[in-house]
Design an enzyme around this catalytic site. Structure first.
Site, mmCIF file in Angstrom:
data_model
loop_
_atom_site.group_PDB
_atom_site.id
_atom_site.type_symbol
_atom_site.label_atom_id
_atom_site.label_comp_id
_atom_site.label_asym_id
_atom_site.label_seq_id
_atom_site.Cartn_x
_atom_site.Cartn_y
_atom_site.Cartn_z
ATOM 1 N N LYS A 44 45.471 -50.888 35.451
ATOM 2 C CA LYS A 44 46.029 -50.020 34.450
ATOM 3 C C LYS A 44 45.093 -49.201 33.653
ATOM 4 C CE LYS A 44 50.418 -52.670 34.770
ATOM 5 N NZ LYS A 44 51.313 -53.631 34.149
ATOM 6 N N GLN A 86 53.193 -57.124 29.183
ATOM 7 C CA GLN A 86 52.819 -57.801 30.642
ATOM 8 C C GLN A 86 53.337 -59.056 30.653
ATOM 9 O OE1 GLN A 86 50.752 -55.938 32.720
ATOM 10 N NE2 GLN A 86 51.164 -57.702 33.905
ATOM 11 N N ASP A 96 58.592 -49.624 31.867
ATOM 12 C CA ASP A 96 58.554 -50.612 32.791
ATOM 13 C C ASP A 96 60.036 -50.918 33.305
ATOM 14 O OD1 ASP A 96 56.565 -51.781 34.314
ATOM 15 O OD2 ASP A 96 56.056 -53.310 32.864
#
Length: 278
Positions: free
Chosen positions: A49, A93, A116
């Site tokens: 990322k 994450q 997300d």
């Protein structure tokens, strides 16, 4: 041999268009990645990322905490990012250490910056088939299938894995595409029999070689979302599918690496750009 669903190639194409769009913005779209603790697979994803963000012209802030960090400290920092007009996207994450409440931390994120798609607001939008942020991996899977002209309408799709990050949102999004979806998980009996009934199998468990030649049949499309670090340094990865033995049987198959992974990353930044525009 199966046609390979080349997510790496498609991600490059979509990244070029995204890079050109970002170059026209007056400021950089900015993403904050919050990582707590050390998980080799998470390190792999985050590295991708950060590299992709730099290549696209976006800014990525990697905020890493020790596993014993106080939950309130993390949530306070997220609230500050919510108020910062220079921050356009926030992701946590996963997985998180067991001492932390995942839902409380994720729900702290402003849904408009939840690139997300994991907050309850965005999950409800997905459930009700409303416009909203689709989780990056789910978006990447569907984009990849459509690129290869895989018919979703009326297809029977078996999703192996029920995580809130991949399995459940992917199943919901596919239902919204008018597919018929069966969800399997660790407690499913006769998995081999069920997976063979699908036109498409999407597996997202992180269990190496879970899907073998005994789970598939000719004509199927297999999308491998799993990722498993198989060396101590975490540099070499494999997926859920026994690639060597499954590839000669099925019609299409996504490799690991080079399949869904690159599509997840570019989809995340597509979500970031959407959040920036809004």
């Amino acid at each position: 041999m199966a046609i390979l669903l080349n997510g790496k190639e498609l991600a490059i194409q979509r990244s070029e268009a995204l890079r050109e769009e970002i170059s026209l913005f007056p400021t950089q779209p900015t993403l904050v990645i919050i990582q707590i603790g050390n998980v080799p697979e998470s390190d792999i994803y985050i590295k991708r990322k950060i590299q992709s963000g730099e290549q696209l012209g976006a800014k990525v802030i990697h905020q890493k905490y020790d596993s014993d960090i106080s939950q309130e400290v993390v949530m306070d920092d997220i609230r500050n990012y919510n108020e910062d007009q220079n921050i356009h996207g926030i992701i946590v994450q996963l997985p998180l250490p067991e001492n932390l409440n995942k839902n409380s931390i994720i729900e702290t994120i402003n849904p408009k910056k939840d690139v997300d798609g994991l907050t309850s607001v965005n999950v409800k939008n997905l459930t009700c088939n409303n416009l909203g942020i689709i989780p990056a991996t789910t978006k990447g899977v569907i984009t990849l299938l459509k690129h290869y002209s895989v018919e979703l309408v009326g297809a029977h799709i078996v999703v192996v894995g029920r995580s809130s990050l991949v399995g459940k949102p992917t199943a919901l999004a596919l239902i919204n595409e008018n597919a018929t979806v069966t969800i399997c998980h660790s407690q499913t009996k006769n998995l081999e029999e069920i997976t063979k009934t699908g036109d498409i199998i999407i597996t997202a468990t992180g269990k190496q070689n879970l899907i073998t030649a005994q789970h598939v049949q000719e004509g199927q499309v297999i999308v491998d979302v799993g990722i498993h670090a198989i060396e101590d340094d975490g540099k070499k990865i494999t997926g859920d599918v026994d690639f060597k033995n499954v590839e000669p049987i099925v019609e299409m198959l996504s490799p690991v690496p080079g399949g869904v992974g690159p599509m997840t990353v570019v989809s995340l930044f597509e979500n970031l750009v959407d959040a920036y525009r809004k």
